[in-house]
Design a protein around this motif. Structure first.
Motif, PDB file in Angstrom:
ATOM      1  N   ASP A  36      -3.365   0.310 -15.539  1.00 57.93           N
ATOM      2  CA  ASP A  36      -3.669  -1.095 -15.279  1.00 57.93           C
ATOM      3  C   ASP A  36      -2.961  -1.549 -14.009  1.00 57.93           C
ATOM      4  OD1 ASP A  36      -1.072  -1.138 -16.141  1.00 57.93           O
ATOM      5  OD2 ASP A  36      -1.328  -2.802 -17.540  1.00 57.93           O
ATOM      6  N   GLN A  37      -2.784  -0.603 -13.068  1.00 60.54           N
ATOM      7  CA  GLN A  37      -2.135  -0.915 -11.804  1.00 60.54           C
ATOM      8  C   GLN A  37      -2.999  -0.467 -10.627  1.00 60.54           C
ATOM      9  OE1 GLN A  37       1.652   1.179 -12.171  1.00 60.54           O
ATOM     10  NE2 GLN A  37       2.682  -0.736 -12.669  1.00 60.54           N
ATOM     11  N   VAL A  38      -2.994  -1.258  -9.573  1.00 56.38           N
ATOM     12  CA  VAL A  38      -3.612  -0.852  -8.316  1.00 56.38           C
ATOM     13  C   VAL A  38      -2.500  -0.371  -7.393  1.00 56.38           C
ATOM     14  CG1 VAL A  38      -4.891  -1.613  -6.276  1.00 56.38           C
ATOM     15  CG2 VAL A  38      -5.558  -2.428  -8.542  1.00 56.38           C
ATOM     16  N   LEU A  39      -2.628   0.861  -6.912  1.00 60.07           N
ATOM     17  CA  LEU A  39      -1.622   1.470  -6.047  1.00 60.07           C
ATOM     18  C   LEU A  39      -2.260   1.917  -4.740  1.00 60.07           C
ATOM     19  CD1 LEU A  39       0.080   3.863  -8.646  1.00 60.07           C
ATOM     20  CD2 LEU A  39       0.732   1.514  -8.122  1.00 60.07           C
ATOM     21  N   ASP A  40      -1.518   1.808  -3.652  1.00 59.68           N
ATOM     22  CA  ASP A  40      -1.946   2.388  -2.393  1.00 59.68           C
ATOM     23  C   ASP A  40      -1.542   3.863  -2.388  1.00 59.68           C
ATOM     24  OD1 ASP A  40      -2.846  -0.063  -1.573  1.00 59.68           O
ATOM     25  OD2 ASP A  40      -1.051  -0.560  -0.422  1.00 59.68           O
ATOM     26  N   SER A  41      -2.511   4.739  -2.085  1.00 61.50           N
ATOM     27  CA  SER A  41      -2.221   6.173  -2.095  1.00 61.50           C
ATOM     28  C   SER A  41      -2.116   6.774  -0.701  1.00 61.50           C
ATOM     29  CB  SER A  41      -3.298   6.923  -2.896  1.00 61.50           C
ATOM     30  OG  SER A  41      -4.583   6.671  -2.367  1.00 61.50           O
ATOM     31  N   HIS A  42      -2.587   6.040   0.325  1.00 61.81           N
ATOM     32  CA  HIS A  42      -2.475   6.564   1.690  1.00 61.81           C
ATOM     33  C   HIS A  42      -2.586   5.413   2.678  1.00 61.81           C
ATOM     34  CE1 HIS A  42      -2.328   9.647   4.695  1.00 61.81           C
ATOM     35  NE2 HIS A  42      -3.476   9.263   5.243  1.00 61.81           N
ATOM     36  N   HIS A  43      -1.889   5.574   3.798  1.00 63.65           N
ATOM     37  CA  HIS A  43      -1.836   4.532   4.821  1.00 63.65           C
ATOM     38  C   HIS A  43      -1.868   5.199   6.189  1.00 63.65           C
ATOM     39  CE1 HIS A  43       0.720   1.080   6.787  1.00 63.65           C
ATOM     40  NE2 HIS A  43      -0.527   1.119   7.241  1.00 63.65           N
ATOM     41  N   GLU A  44      -2.935   4.953   6.947  1.00 60.10           N
ATOM     42  CA  GLU A  44      -3.025   5.449   8.323  1.00 60.10           C
ATOM     43  C   GLU A  44      -2.622   4.311   9.256  1.00 60.10           C
ATOM     44  OE1 GLU A  44      -3.552   8.303   9.760  1.00 60.10           O
ATOM     45  OE2 GLU A  44      -4.022   9.492   7.961  1.00 60.10           O
ATOM     46  N   LYS A  45      -1.556   4.521  10.014  1.00 64.17           N
ATOM     47  CA  LYS A  45      -1.030   3.462  10.863  1.00 64.17           C
ATOM     48  C   LYS A  45      -1.664   3.479  12.246  1.00 64.17           C
ATOM     49  CE  LYS A  45       3.465   3.357   8.543  1.00 64.17           C
ATOM     50  NZ  LYS A  45       4.935   3.425   8.712  1.00 64.17           N
ATOM     51  N   SER A  46      -1.696   2.317  12.861  1.00 66.92           N
ATOM     52  CA  SER A  46      -2.153   2.187  14.238  1.00 66.92           C
ATOM     53  C   SER A  46      -0.930   2.050  15.139  1.00 66.92           C
ATOM     54  CB  SER A  46      -3.048   0.955  14.385  1.00 66.92           C
ATOM     55  OG  SER A  46      -2.273  -0.224  14.227  1.00 66.92           O
ATOM     56  N   ASN A  47      -1.168   1.849  16.408  1.00 71.90           N
ATOM     57  CA  ASN A  47      -0.053   1.649  17.336  1.00 71.90           C
ATOM     58  C   ASN A  47       0.444   0.214  17.328  1.00 71.90           C
ATOM     59  OD1 ASN A  47      -0.071   4.326  18.250  1.00 71.90           O
ATOM     60  ND2 ASN A  47      -1.740   3.891  19.686  1.00 71.90           N
ATOM     61  N   GLY A  48      -0.295  -0.666  16.628  1.00 69.51           N
ATOM     62  CA  GLY A  48       0.113  -2.054  16.561  1.00 69.51           C
ATOM     63  C   GLY A  48       1.258  -2.275  15.591  1.00 69.51           C
ATOM     64  N   LYS A  49       1.671  -3.533  15.442  1.00 74.31           N
ATOM     65  CA  LYS A  49       2.787  -3.877  14.562  1.00 74.31           C
ATOM     66  C   LYS A  49       2.265  -4.724  13.400  1.00 74.31           C
ATOM     67  CE  LYS A  49       6.194  -3.726  18.282  1.00 74.31           C
ATOM     68  NZ  LYS A  49       7.249  -4.470  19.021  1.00 74.31           N
ATOM     69  N   THR A  50       1.728  -4.034  12.393  1.00 74.19           N
ATOM     70  CA  THR A  50       1.154  -4.734  11.256  1.00 74.19           C
ATOM     71  C   THR A  50       2.216  -5.063  10.207  1.00 74.19           C
ATOM     72  OG1 THR A  50      -0.928  -3.614  11.629  1.00 74.19           O
ATOM     73  CG2 THR A  50      -0.622  -4.608   9.485  1.00 74.19           C
ATOM     74  N   PHE A  51       3.183  -4.184  10.022  1.00 72.04           N
ATOM     75  CA  PHE A  51       4.284  -4.409   9.097  1.00 72.04           C
ATOM     76  C   PHE A  51       3.832  -4.710   7.672  1.00 72.04           C
ATOM     77  CE2 PHE A  51       7.213  -3.898  12.322  1.00 72.04           C
ATOM     78  CZ  PHE A  51       7.063  -4.796  13.366  1.00 72.04           C
ATOM     79  N   LEU A  52       3.080  -3.794   7.095  1.00 74.48           N
ATOM     80  CA  LEU A  52       2.693  -3.930   5.694  1.00 74.48           C
ATOM     81  C   LEU A  52       3.918  -3.783   4.805  1.00 74.48           C
ATOM     82  CD1 LEU A  52      -0.540  -1.769   5.624  1.00 74.48           C
ATOM     83  CD2 LEU A  52      -0.417  -4.189   5.113  1.00 74.48           C
ATOM     84  N   SER A  53       4.065  -4.680   3.854  1.00 70.18           N
ATOM     85  CA  SER A  53       5.218  -4.571   2.952  1.00 70.18           C
ATOM     86  C   SER A  53       4.902  -3.690   1.748  1.00 70.18           C
ATOM     87  CB  SER A  53       5.640  -5.967   2.471  1.00 70.18           C
ATOM     88  OG  SER A  53       4.604  -6.583   1.732  1.00 70.18           O
ATOM     89  N   TYR A  54       3.619  -3.330   1.575  1.00 72.15           N
ATOM     90  CA  TYR A  54       3.242  -2.465   0.462  1.00 72.15           C
ATOM     91  C   TYR A  54       3.017  -1.054   0.990  1.00 72.15           C
ATOM     92  CZ  TYR A  54       2.776  -6.537  -2.462  1.00 72.15           C
ATOM     93  OH  TYR A  54       3.052  -7.685  -3.173  1.00 72.15           O
ATOM     94  N   GLY A  55       3.529  -0.072   0.264  1.00 70.10           N
ATOM     95  CA  GLY A  55       3.382   1.311   0.684  1.00 70.10           C
ATOM     96  C   GLY A  55       2.898   2.187  -0.445  1.00 70.10           C
ATOM     97  N   GLU A 100      -3.591 -13.458   1.929  1.00 72.12           N
ATOM     98  CA  GLU A 100      -3.306 -13.590   0.494  1.00 72.12           C
ATOM     99  C   GLU A 100      -1.977 -12.944   0.101  1.00 72.12           C
ATOM    100  OE1 GLU A 100      -6.393 -12.532  -2.227  1.00 72.12           O
ATOM    101  OE2 GLU A 100      -7.942 -13.537  -1.072  1.00 72.12           O
ATOM    102  N   LEU A 101      -1.717 -11.767   0.652  1.00 76.57           N
ATOM    103  CA  LEU A 101      -0.477 -11.073   0.321  1.00 76.57           C
ATOM    104  C   LEU A 101       0.605 -11.326   1.357  1.00 76.57           C
ATOM    105  CD1 LEU A 101      -1.649  -7.597  -1.015  1.00 76.57           C
ATOM    106  CD2 LEU A 101      -0.669  -9.482  -2.295  1.00 76.57           C
ATOM    107  N   GLU A 102       0.212 -11.310   2.614  1.00 76.30           N
ATOM    108  CA  GLU A 102       1.147 -11.563   3.701  1.00 76.30           C
ATOM    109  C   GLU A 102       0.466 -12.530   4.650  1.00 76.30           C
ATOM    110  OE1 GLU A 102       3.400  -7.956   4.870  1.00 76.30           O
ATOM    111  OE2 GLU A 102       1.977  -6.904   3.591  1.00 76.30           O
ATOM    112  N   SER A 103       1.116 -13.638   4.916  1.00 79.48           N
ATOM    113  CA  SER A 103       0.461 -14.777   5.557  1.00 79.48           C
ATOM    114  C   SER A 103      -0.134 -14.468   6.920  1.00 79.48           C
ATOM    115  CB  SER A 103       1.452 -15.937   5.681  1.00 79.48           C
ATOM    116  OG  SER A 103       2.581 -15.544   6.467  1.00 79.48           O
ATOM    117  N   HIS A 104       0.374 -13.461   7.617  1.00 79.11           N
ATOM    118  CA  HIS A 104      -0.109 -13.163   8.961  1.00 79.11           C
ATOM    119  C   HIS A 104      -1.173 -12.072   8.995  1.00 79.11           C
ATOM    120  CE1 HIS A 104       2.782 -10.022   8.185  1.00 79.11           C
ATOM    121  NE2 HIS A 104       2.461  -9.395   9.296  1.00 79.11           N
ATOM    122  N   LEU A 105      -1.504 -11.499   7.823  1.00 77.99           N
ATOM    123  CA  LEU A 105      -2.406 -10.353   7.799  1.00 77.99           C
ATOM    124  C   LEU A 105      -3.729 -10.651   7.107  1.00 77.99           C
ATOM    125  CD1 LEU A 105      -0.006  -7.397   6.884  1.00 77.99           C
ATOM    126  CD2 LEU A 105      -0.761  -8.156   9.152  1.00 77.99           C
ATOM    127  N   GLY A 106      -4.773  -9.987   7.592  1.00 80.19           N
ATOM    128  CA  GLY A 106      -6.065  -9.997   6.934  1.00 80.19           C
ATOM    129  C   GLY A 106      -6.426  -8.583   6.537  1.00 80.19           C
TER     130      GLY A 106
END
Length: 251
Positions: free
Chosen positions: A109-128, A194-200
């Motif tokens: 009953d959990q949604v988990l992130d299993s992979h994250h491909e980063k760009s050269n930008g500064k997105t700063f996701l707090s979820y990993g 919704e999760l982080e005010s600066h991100l879509g």
């Protein structure tokens, strides 16, 4: 008729669920109290978990996760069919868009992130990777829940009343179900701050071919200001094309 007590093996494995980001270290006394077993019994459980590598000593009577967790995570990365099918396409999306790309899935009953491909930008996701996501916020959880069978969606609704109340989602069952039916019909979800005010995040499902449900969701993530200046429909088409390819490869 009384419910059967968990077996010793089940009780021992339950210990692994106690460790969280908020409480990564547990004492024997606290574990024994939570399991409702004696201190000697708890020490036996800890001994087996330490010997198998699932836990390690933090001090004489305190424990935290052990090296076996890292080994199993490596095996998952190498063998997860959804991840293996998704990673190359996620890399292509990042190269073409400059956005970050996140793969998410539903476990229990959990949604988990299993992979994250980063760009050269500064997105700063707090979820990993592996960090539980709020169930009722963000693009990936919403497109995943939108494709759950009604019975499973109702179970989520019944079991997370407090989280639902805080989310601002419809609190009555009919409204809740209709909300997710709308997302399923739309075929995607755009989360704006919704999760982080600066991100879509633009999220689409990875559908199972010939059967109900989804393998998970894929999202393109960037700062809100970048979403305002891109061809949104083109981005959605690229993302949908990638998820269709993944679905076909998983047949």
């Amino acid at each position: 008729m009384s419910e059967k007590s968990p077996s010793s093996l089940v009780r021992m494995l339950m210990v692994l669920d106690f460790f969280t980001e908020a409480k990564p270290i547990w004492s024997v006394e606290d574990i024994a109290r939570k399991l409702e077993v004696s201190i000697p019994t708890c020490y036996r459980y800890m001994k087996m978990l330490v010997e198998s590598g699932w836990l390690t000593h933090q001090s004489e009577s305190c424990y935290t996760f052990g090296p076996r967790i890292l080994v199993m995570d490596y095996y998952v990365r190498q063998s997860d069919p959804v991840l293996c099918a998704s990673a190359p396409l996620m890399q292509e999306l990042v190269a073409k868009t400059g956005f970050e790309c996140v793969l998410s899935a539903f476990y229990g009953d959990q949604v988990l992130d299993s992979h994250h491909e980063k760009s050269n930008g500064k997105t700063f996701l707090s979820y990993g990777r592996g960090m539980p996501r709020p169930l009722f916020q963000g693009g990936a959880p919403k497109v995943i829940l939108a494709h759950l069978p009604t019975r499973k969606l109702r179970k989520i609704y019944d079991g997370h009343a407090e989280e639902l109340k805080k989310s601002g989602m419809p609190e009555d069952w009919n409204g809740f179900r209709a909300y997710y039916q709308g997302i399923k019909k739309q075929g995607f979800y755009y989360s704006a701050g919704e999760l982080e005010s600066h991100l879509g995040a633009l999220s689409v499902p990875i559908e199972k071919q010939g059967q109900p449900g989804v393998w998970g969701a894929m999202s393109l993530v960037a700062e809100l200001s970048r979403f305002e200046v891109v061809d949104f429909l083109k981005m959605k088409e690229m993302l949908e094309g990638a998820t269709r390819s993944i679905s076909y490869n998983l047949v």
